[in-house]
Design a protein around this motif. Structure first.
Motif, PDB file in Angstrom:
ATOM      1  N   THR A  68       0.832  -1.316  -0.027  1.00 47.64           N
ATOM      2  CA  THR A  68       0.023   0.109  -0.050  1.00 47.64           C
ATOM      3  C   THR A  68       0.824   1.109   0.183  1.00 47.64           C
ATOM      4  OG1 THR A  68      -1.844  -0.990   1.401  1.00 47.64           O
ATOM      5  CG2 THR A  68      -1.713   1.075   1.051  1.00 47.64           C
ATOM      6  N   MET A  69       0.623   2.166  -0.726  1.00 48.00           N
ATOM      7  CA  MET A  69       1.003   3.822  -0.650  1.00 48.00           C
ATOM      8  C   MET A  69      -0.204   4.593  -0.553  1.00 48.00           C
ATOM      9  SD  MET A  69       3.986   4.112  -3.698  1.00 48.00           S
ATOM     10  CE  MET A  69       2.887   3.588  -5.217  1.00 48.00           C
ATOM     11  N   ASP A  70      -0.069   5.356   0.399  1.00 47.18           N
ATOM     12  CA  ASP A  70      -1.051   6.358   0.628  1.00 47.18           C
ATOM     13  C   ASP A  70      -0.496   7.687   0.720  1.00 47.18           C
ATOM     14  OD1 ASP A  70      -0.513   5.673   2.963  1.00 47.18           O
ATOM     15  OD2 ASP A  70      -2.254   4.728   3.572  1.00 47.18           O
ATOM     16  N   TYR A  71      -1.289   8.859   0.448  1.00 44.51           N
ATOM     17  CA  TYR A  71      -0.765  10.059   0.708  1.00 44.51           C
ATOM     18  C   TYR A  71      -1.610  11.081   1.444  1.00 44.51           C
ATOM     19  CZ  TYR A  71      -3.355  12.149  -3.106  1.00 44.51           C
ATOM     20  OH  TYR A  71      -4.360  12.535  -3.870  1.00 44.51           O
ATOM     21  N   VAL A  72      -0.911  12.159   1.876  1.00 46.72           N
ATOM     22  CA  VAL A  72      -1.630  13.456   2.490  1.00 46.72           C
ATOM     23  C   VAL A  72      -1.003  14.544   1.871  1.00 46.72           C
ATOM     24  CG1 VAL A  72      -2.218  12.530   4.562  1.00 46.72           C
ATOM     25  CG2 VAL A  72      -0.079  13.495   4.460  1.00 46.72           C
ATOM     26  N   THR A  73      -1.611  15.814   1.905  1.00 49.93           N
ATOM     27  CA  THR A  73      -0.974  16.918   1.693  1.00 49.93           C
ATOM     28  C   THR A  73      -0.524  17.835   3.004  1.00 49.93           C
ATOM     29  OG1 THR A  73      -2.223  17.334  -0.443  1.00 49.93           O
ATOM     30  CG2 THR A  73      -1.313  19.346   0.666  1.00 49.93           C
ATOM     31  N   ALA A  74       0.957  17.876   3.023  1.00 50.27           N
ATOM     32  CA  ALA A  74       1.496  18.244   4.348  1.00 50.27           C
ATOM     33  C   ALA A  74       1.099  19.554   4.964  1.00 50.27           C
ATOM     34  CB  ALA A  74       3.140  18.333   4.182  1.00 50.27           C
ATOM     35  N   ASP A  75       0.798  20.615   4.179  1.00 48.96           N
ATOM     36  CA  ASP A  75       0.317  21.723   4.738  1.00 48.96           C
ATOM     37  C   ASP A  75      -1.202  21.711   5.378  1.00 48.96           C
ATOM     38  OD1 ASP A  75       2.821  22.849   4.230  1.00 48.96           O
ATOM     39  OD2 ASP A  75       2.013  23.814   2.081  1.00 48.96           O
ATOM     40  N   THR A  76      -1.908  20.897   4.925  1.00 50.68           N
ATOM     41  CA  THR A  76      -3.412  20.738   5.560  1.00 50.68           C
ATOM     42  C   THR A  76      -3.216  19.518   6.591  1.00 50.68           C
ATOM     43  OG1 THR A  76      -3.888  19.035   4.022  1.00 50.68           O
ATOM     44  CG2 THR A  76      -4.301  21.566   3.465  1.00 50.68           C
ATOM     45  N   THR A  77      -4.476  19.365   7.245  1.00 48.21           N
ATOM     46  CA  THR A  77      -4.533  18.249   8.014  1.00 48.21           C
ATOM     47  C   THR A  77      -5.713  17.243   7.359  1.00 48.21           C
ATOM     48  OG1 THR A  77      -6.169  19.403   9.381  1.00 48.21           O
ATOM     49  CG2 THR A  77      -3.942  19.239  10.188  1.00 48.21           C
ATOM     50  N   GLY A  78      -5.832  16.043   7.256  1.00 48.29           N
ATOM     51  CA  GLY A  78      -6.982  15.248   7.258  1.00 48.29           C
ATOM     52  C   GLY A  78      -6.445  13.659   6.939  1.00 48.29           C
ATOM     53  N   ASN A  79      -7.331  12.825   6.474  1.00 49.56           N
ATOM     54  CA  ASN A  79      -6.908  11.416   6.209  1.00 49.56           C
ATOM     55  C   ASN A  79      -6.192  11.106   5.037  1.00 49.56           C
ATOM     56  OD1 ASN A  79      -8.443  10.734   8.641  1.00 49.56           O
ATOM     57  ND2 ASN A  79     -10.300  10.484   7.783  1.00 49.56           N
ATOM     58  N   ALA A  80      -5.468  10.132   4.962  1.00 47.04           N
ATOM     59  CA  ALA A  80      -4.754  10.053   3.774  1.00 47.04           C
ATOM     60  C   ALA A  80      -5.494   9.247   2.570  1.00 47.04           C
ATOM     61  CB  ALA A  80      -3.598   8.910   4.084  1.00 47.04           C
ATOM     62  N   THR A  81      -5.109   9.439   1.486  1.00 49.58           N
ATOM     63  CA  THR A  81      -5.529   9.067   0.019  1.00 49.58           C
ATOM     64  C   THR A  81      -5.140   7.955  -0.317  1.00 49.58           C
ATOM     65  OG1 THR A  81      -7.036  11.005  -0.054  1.00 49.58           O
ATOM     66  CG2 THR A  81      -6.730   9.728  -2.044  1.00 49.58           C
ATOM     67  N   ASP A  82      -5.456   6.931  -1.075  1.00 51.66           N
ATOM     68  CA  ASP A  82      -4.961   5.851  -1.607  1.00 51.66           C
ATOM     69  C   ASP A  82      -4.052   6.649  -2.959  1.00 51.66           C
ATOM     70  OD1 ASP A  82      -4.335   2.833  -2.297  1.00 51.66           O
ATOM     71  OD2 ASP A  82      -5.321   3.425  -4.159  1.00 51.66           O
ATOM     72  N   PHE A  83      -2.797   6.176  -3.036  1.00 54.28           N
ATOM     73  CA  PHE A  83      -1.884   6.668  -3.864  1.00 54.28           C
ATOM     74  C   PHE A  83      -1.568   5.476  -5.155  1.00 54.28           C
ATOM     75  CE2 PHE A  83       2.199   7.404  -6.118  1.00 54.28           C
ATOM     76  CZ  PHE A  83       2.128   8.977  -6.244  1.00 54.28           C
ATOM     77  N   GLY A  84      -1.470   4.206  -4.880  1.00 52.06           N
ATOM     78  CA  GLY A  84      -1.179   3.202  -5.714  1.00 52.06           C
ATOM     79  C   GLY A  84      -0.616   2.275  -4.915  1.00 52.06           C
ATOM     80  N   ASP A  85       0.135   1.117  -5.537  1.00 50.23           N
ATOM     81  CA  ASP A  85       0.757  -0.101  -4.986  1.00 50.23           C
ATOM     82  C   ASP A  85       2.266   0.049  -5.463  1.00 50.23           C
ATOM     83  OD1 ASP A  85      -1.614  -1.060  -4.013  1.00 50.23           O
ATOM     84  OD2 ASP A  85      -2.171  -1.958  -5.799  1.00 50.23           O
ATOM     85  N   LEU A  86       3.195  -0.402  -4.296  1.00 48.85           N
ATOM     86  CA  LEU A  86       4.624  -0.922  -4.628  1.00 48.85           C
ATOM     87  C   LEU A  86       4.584  -1.905  -5.676  1.00 48.85           C
ATOM     88  CD1 LEU A  86       5.928  -0.360  -1.023  1.00 48.85           C
ATOM     89  CD2 LEU A  86       6.308   1.188  -2.790  1.00 48.85           C
ATOM     90  N   THR A  87       5.752  -2.069  -6.150  1.00 44.44           N
ATOM     91  CA  THR A  87       5.633  -3.358  -6.979  1.00 44.44           C
ATOM     92  C   THR A  87       5.696  -4.655  -6.526  1.00 44.44           C
ATOM     93  OG1 THR A  87       8.183  -3.227  -6.995  1.00 44.44           O
ATOM     94  CG2 THR A  87       6.910  -2.097  -8.748  1.00 44.44           C
ATOM     95  N   VAL A  88       5.938  -4.655  -5.134  1.00 41.45           N
ATOM     96  CA  VAL A  88       6.094  -5.796  -4.077  1.00 41.45           C
ATOM     97  C   VAL A  88       5.740  -5.465  -2.811  1.00 41.45           C
ATOM     98  CG1 VAL A  88       7.537  -7.529  -5.558  1.00 41.45           C
ATOM     99  CG2 VAL A  88       8.536  -5.985  -3.776  1.00 41.45           C
ATOM    100  N   ALA A  89       5.004  -6.115  -1.977  1.00 41.80           N
ATOM    101  CA  ALA A  89       4.666  -5.807  -0.881  1.00 41.80           C
ATOM    102  C   ALA A  89       5.930  -6.220   0.083  1.00 41.80           C
ATOM    103  CB  ALA A  89       3.600  -6.986  -0.103  1.00 41.80           C
ATOM    104  N   ARG A  90       5.992  -5.340   1.308  1.00 39.45           N
ATOM    105  CA  ARG A  90       7.247  -5.429   2.120  1.00 39.45           C
ATOM    106  C   ARG A  90       7.215  -4.217   3.168  1.00 39.45           C
ATOM    107  NH1 ARG A  90       8.537  -2.493  -2.956  1.00 39.45           N
ATOM    108  NH2 ARG A  90      10.495  -1.139  -2.727  1.00 39.45           N
TER     109      ARG A  90
END
Length: 363
Positions: free
Chosen positions: A244-266
């Motif tokens: 799993t990859m997820d992201y936020v915008t650092a200058d705000t606050t709030g829950n993360a949003t799905d970004f996409g997947d790494l090529t392998v889980a680790r």
């Protein structure tokens, strides 16, 4: 309907002067920029003027000239790579040791100083940087300690002056140059939590609730392009962990949003980024380097491989061009690669060997 085709306009060897702009159809081909000691005549809305008499850039808005101002984006990387924490495998350094290298010059790391905590609570720490200050926090058994160094001045770390809101181990952090965001294995058991330091430059500021990850996990990694923070990989009690990859915008606050997947889980992987590209490095059962374009969501792409497999080498250090990752379980090697050029990492030098889960940052 008629068509006028002009291959070129000329005035001998002199520039053509259109004192009052050129009109084409219903719009203007505007004179956008002027350099002079006096204000331009007949400016259009949005015109720029470099006022040489006062060394000021001005913009024409609502029929008057205003001084244009710009704020430099804070930097989150620097000249040096710094590593701290973990536990010792062999040698003379304790696990509260800090070491440093110059990112542009392959060589072994040198002794920098010591973390202020005892050696028993340095495993599983994280770090964030605003270039001028590197802040270490968290650690073994849900530690709530925070401390900092100036990467340009070797010496021991200084206590931050405020404890973490919630103690944590197996932490990961990233910075936009002002705020530092982090996740990990929290005392409260809420491993979906994201916290942040509001201002890395000001010692003593407390940590603040930012929001939640899309998937609760620890032993993850974090990187930032100065705007977004992306969290990648992680562990929640079963192998091989998450992709799993997820992201936020650092200058705000709030829950993360799905970004996409790494090529392998680790999990227990490292991560770093410049203003454009982020790279995730190694981890449990993987020597793979993945990359993403931080501003564009999507799955990661294979970048190359580490020079030697390792896990627990959390964080990463970059000068904005070159990325470095140091040590890890059963490895003292520092790897390096050019962030904008996919390929395998190359041996940079060595740190004093250590193991466990520790952190690196740039400044």
């Amino acid at each position: 309907m008629s068509t006028l085709k002009v291959d070129s306009l000329g005035n001998g060897s002199s520039a053509i002067d259109f004192p009052n702009n050129v009109q084409a159809g219903n719009g203007f081909v505007e004179r956008e920029y002027t350099t002079s000691a006096t204000a331009p005549s007949y400016p259009n809305e949005g015109a720029l003027w470099w006022d040489t008499a006062n060394s000021q850039l001005k913009i024409y808005i609502n029929s008057e000239w205003g001084i244009a101002t710009a704020t430099k984006r804070p930097e989150f990387y620097g000249t040096y790579g710094v590593v701290g924490g973990g536990f010792i495998n062999s040698g003379t350094f304790g696990n509260n040791q800090i070491q440093r290298w110059t990112i542009s010059t392959p060589a072994n790391a040198t002794d920098f100083g010591q973390l202020s905590r005892g050696t028993g609570s340095s495993n599983g720490i994280a770090a964030v940087s605003n270039k001028d200050r590197i802040l270490f926090f968290g650690g073994s058994n849900g530690n709530s300690t925070a401390e900092y160094i100036s990467p340009t001045t070797p010496g021991n770390a200084t206590a931050w002056g405020a404890s973490l809101t919630d103690g944590l181990t197996y932490a990961a952090g990233a910075s936009n140059g002002t705020r530092g965001l982090f996740i990990g294995d929290f005392n409260s058991g809420n491993d979906a939590q994201i916290y942040y330091f509001a201002d890395i430059a000001n010692a003593g500021t407390a940590t603040i609730d930012f929001g939640d990850l899309t998937v609760a996990r620890n032993r993850s990694s974090a990187l930032s392009d100065g705007s977004r923070v992306v969290f990648g990989g992680g562990y929640a009690g079963s192998n091989p962990g998450y992709n799993t990859m997820d992201y936020v915008t650092a200058d705000t606050t709030g829950n993360a949003t799905d970004f996409g997947d790494l090529t392998v889980a680790r999990y227990a992987l490292g991560a770093l980024a410049n203003r454009t590209r982020g790279v995730f490095m190694g981890g449990y059962s993987s020597n793979r380097l993945d990359y993403i374009t931080v501003a564009t969501t999507g799955n990661a792409t294979t970048f190359g491989s580490q020079s030697t497999s390792r896990q627990g080498a959390n964080g990463g250090a970059t000068n904005g061009t070159r990325g470095t990752q140091a040590g890890g379980n059963s490895s003292s090697v520092i790897d390096y690669f050019e962030i904008d050029t996919p390929g395998n990492a190359v041996d940079f030098g060595d740190i004093q060997q250590r193991g466990g889960s520790y952190t690196a940052a740039g400044g």
